[in-house]
Enzyme design. Structure first.
Site, short mmCIF file in Angstrom:
data_model
loop_
_atom_site.label_atom_id
_atom_site.label_comp_id
_atom_site.label_asym_id
_atom_site.label_seq_id
_atom_site.Cartn_x
_atom_site.Cartn_y
_atom_site.Cartn_z
N ARG A 237 0.86 -1.18 0.00
CA ARG A 237 0.00 0.00 0.00
C ARG A 237 0.90 1.24 0.00
O ARG A 237 1.95 1.26 0.67
CB ARG A 237 -0.89 0.03 1.25
CG ARG A 237 -2.09 -0.90 1.20
CD ARG A 237 -3.13 -0.45 0.19
NE ARG A 237 -4.31 -1.30 0.14
CZ ARG A 237 -4.49 -2.33 -0.69
NH1 ARG A 237 -3.55 -2.66 -1.55
NH2 ARG A 237 -5.61 -3.02 -0.68
N GLU A 266 -3.88 7.89 -4.81
CA GLU A 266 -4.25 7.18 -6.06
C GLU A 266 -5.57 7.71 -6.57
O GLU A 266 -6.49 7.92 -5.77
CB GLU A 266 -4.35 5.67 -5.78
CG GLU A 266 -3.02 5.07 -5.41
CD GLU A 266 -3.09 3.57 -5.13
OE1 GLU A 266 -4.14 2.94 -5.35
OE2 GLU A 266 -2.08 3.02 -4.66
N HIS A 285 -1.85 0.62 -9.89
CA HIS A 285 -2.42 -0.34 -8.93
C HIS A 285 -3.07 -1.52 -9.67
O HIS A 285 -4.26 -1.78 -9.53
CB HIS A 285 -3.43 0.35 -8.00
CG HIS A 285 -3.70 -0.40 -6.73
ND1 HIS A 285 -3.94 0.21 -5.52
CD2 HIS A 285 -3.75 -1.74 -6.47
CE1 HIS A 285 -4.15 -0.70 -4.58
NE2 HIS A 285 -4.04 -1.91 -5.16
N1 LIG Z 1 -0.82 -3.96 -5.43
C1 LIG Z 1 -1.93 -4.66 -5.39
O1 LIG Z 1 -2.74 -4.66 -6.30
C2 LIG Z 1 -2.19 -5.52 -4.21
C3 LIG Z 1 -1.72 -5.19 -2.97
N2 LIG Z 1 -1.97 -6.01 -1.90
C4 LIG Z 1 -1.45 -5.63 -0.59
O2 LIG Z 1 -0.60 -6.66 -0.14
C5 LIG Z 1 -0.87 -6.92 1.23
C6 LIG Z 1 -0.42 -8.29 1.58
O3 LIG Z 1 -1.28 -9.27 1.05
P1 LIG Z 1 -1.13 -10.81 1.51
O4 LIG Z 1 0.25 -11.26 1.27
O5 LIG Z 1 -2.26 -11.56 0.92
O6 LIG Z 1 -1.38 -10.63 3.06
P2 LIG Z 1 -0.82 -11.51 4.26
O7 LIG Z 1 -1.62 -11.12 5.45
O8 LIG Z 1 -0.74 -12.94 3.87
O9 LIG Z 1 0.68 -10.98 4.41
C7 LIG Z 1 1.05 -9.81 5.05
C8 LIG Z 1 2.31 -10.08 5.81
O10 LIG Z 1 2.81 -8.86 6.36
C9 LIG Z 1 3.23 -9.12 7.68
N3 LIG Z 1 3.21 -7.91 8.48
C10 LIG Z 1 2.14 -7.17 8.86
N4 LIG Z 1 2.55 -6.12 9.60
C11 LIG Z 1 3.89 -6.20 9.67
C12 LIG Z 1 4.89 -5.42 10.32
N5 LIG Z 1 4.57 -4.34 11.04
N6 LIG Z 1 6.18 -5.79 10.18
C13 LIG Z 1 6.51 -6.89 9.48
N7 LIG Z 1 5.62 -7.68 8.86
C14 LIG Z 1 4.32 -7.34 8.97
C15 LIG Z 1 2.22 -10.14 8.20
O11 LIG Z 1 2.70 -10.82 9.32
C16 LIG Z 1 2.07 -11.03 6.99
O12 LIG Z 1 3.05 -12.03 6.97
C17 LIG Z 1 -2.37 -6.65 1.35
O13 LIG Z 1 -2.73 -6.34 2.67
C18 LIG Z 1 -2.58 -5.48 0.42
O14 LIG Z 1 -2.43 -4.27 1.12
C19 LIG Z 1 -2.66 -7.16 -2.05
C20 LIG Z 1 -3.16 -7.53 -3.25
C21 LIG Z 1 -3.00 -6.72 -4.44
O1 LIG Z 2 -6.77 -6.86 -3.12
C1 LIG Z 2 -6.14 -5.82 -2.83
O2 LIG Z 2 -5.85 -5.53 -1.66
C2 LIG Z 2 -5.73 -4.90 -3.89
O3 LIG Z 2 -4.97 -4.01 -3.68
C3 LIG Z 2 -6.26 -5.06 -5.27
O4 LIG Z 2 -6.29 -6.35 -5.69
#
Ligand SMILES: NC(=O)C1=CN([C@@H]2O[C@H](COP(=O)(O)OP(=O)(O)OC[C@H]3O[C@@H](n4cnc5c(N)ncnc54)[C@H](O)[C@@H]3O)[C@@H](O)[C@H]2O)C=CC1
Ligand SMILES: O=C(O)C(=O)CO
Length: 324
Positions: A237, A266, A285
């Protein structure tokens, strides 16, 4: 009588039809106060809410006293006031897993295009600048066998580690709150503190959710720790990174380049200095934006809402502990 819901995102016809077999659906363009005002009765009666990318805060929840479940077409849920949902015992459903592999692909695209200058060089070809055999001013840097640093080893971090390690022979360093046994076993990933990942990685990829803890986790001091040759990627993010500090680090040559899918604001404002830096690849994004994955996310969100309004919150629920 079917429960009423508000839908604030267009859905493919078959998914809308599936939703309409379970619910009376009111479609709205957005969740702005004027829209809510315009559809006040539908909001007042809604038990479910489905859509994406809009703020759901306590002011909105006050207009929806019957709300029992909200379903976002995303894995990230930083746009929701989770405390306010919890206080009202409203389920928050999201779409993890279905997008993981696609987002990891996008991150590798950023890694490759930043290192090999794919966008910059392709634009020069289109501009007619390829008039003789190319020289070093067209060269990039290698990706394979360089050190990949992953900040946030969750679902997407793991899928990225797999690509980087198995596909590109990259040693993996990672920073996460806990050790990740699978990443260590399958990809020989090494758990480190944030400083070590920043100092030792050739590519620093941030895949963190936005929380109070992660906001501006990467700022001036963190860019100063990175190698001058480092390429910085953010696909988590925007506000996890202090964008002004990133711009300064890129302008001053403190880091080599950046590949960005997310931004503090954004869409990225047209006057953002990021747009005029040749060493930046900026994407709108699109982490999960393929036809297949966006369909699967929408289908997952529809099923999630059906489940949640039937009291099933074993899967894909952020706050199962509070649900009525
Ligand atoms: N660019 C895009 O289109 C997308 C962006 N995202 C972003 O990616 C993020 C991650 O997605 P997932 O991997 O599915 O989530 P997830 O929950 O599996 O992974 C997030 C990881 O970050 C770690 N984490 C959280 N706070 C932390 C901290 N303060 N210090 C160190 N590690 C920390 C968690 O322990 C976890 O391992 C989503 O929350 C979203 O914001 C997700 C999908 C698409
Ligand atoms: O799923 C999310 O969190 C995104 O950023 C878009 O897929």
């Amino acid at each position: 009588m079917k429960p009423s819901i508000i839908l604030y995102k267009a859905l493919p016809d078959d998914l809308l039809a599936r939703l309409e077999t379970h619910f009376t659906v009111t479609q709205v363009a957005n969740l702005k106060p004027e829209t809510v005002q315009q559809h006040a009765e539908a909001f007042a009666n809604a038990q479910g809410l489905l859509g994406s990318s809009q703020t759901v805060d306590s002011a909105l929840l006050e207009k929806m006293p019957q709300l029992r479940a909200t379903s976002t077409i995303s894995v990230g849920y930083d746009n929701f006031d989770v405390d306010a949902l919890n206080a009202r015992k409203i389920a928050l459903m999201h779409t993890p897993t279905v997008l993981t592999e696609t987002v990891a692909d996008t991150i590798m695209a950023l890694v490759l295009s930043s290192a090999r200058r794919v966008v910059d060089v392709a634009e020069r070809v289109k501009a007619g600048e390829w008039t003789k055999s190319i020289g070093p001013d067209w060269f990039g840097i290698d990706v394979h066998h360089k050190t990949m640093g992953i900040v946030g080893m969750g679902r997407i971090g793991l899928a990225l580690a797999q690509r980087a390690h198995c596909g590109f022979g990259m040693p993996i360093l990672y920073h996460a709150r806990r050790q990740h046994a699978e990443a260590e076993e399958r990809f020989q990933a090494r758990h480190c503190d944030l400083e070590t990942v920043l100092q030792e990685s050739d590519f620093v990829c941030v895949v963190l959710p936005l929380t109070e803890e992660t906001q501006h986790l990467i700022g001036k001091a963190q860019f100063a720790m990175m190698k001058k040759s480092a390429i910085f990627i953010n696909a988590g993010r925007g506000p996890v990174v202090d964008e002004a500090a990133l711009i300064e680090a890129l302008q001053n040559g403190e880091i080599h380049a950046a590949g960005l899918d997310v931004f503090e604001q954004e869409p990225l404002p047209a006057d953002s200095p990021l747009l005029s830096l040749p060493n930046v690849v900026a994407l709108p994004h699109i982490g999960s934006a393929t036809h297949e994955t966006r369909y699967n996310m929408a289908a997952c969100a529809v099923d999630n809402l059906i489940d949640a309004l039937n009291g099933k919150v074993e899967q894909n629920c952020v706050n199962p502990q509070v649900v009525r």
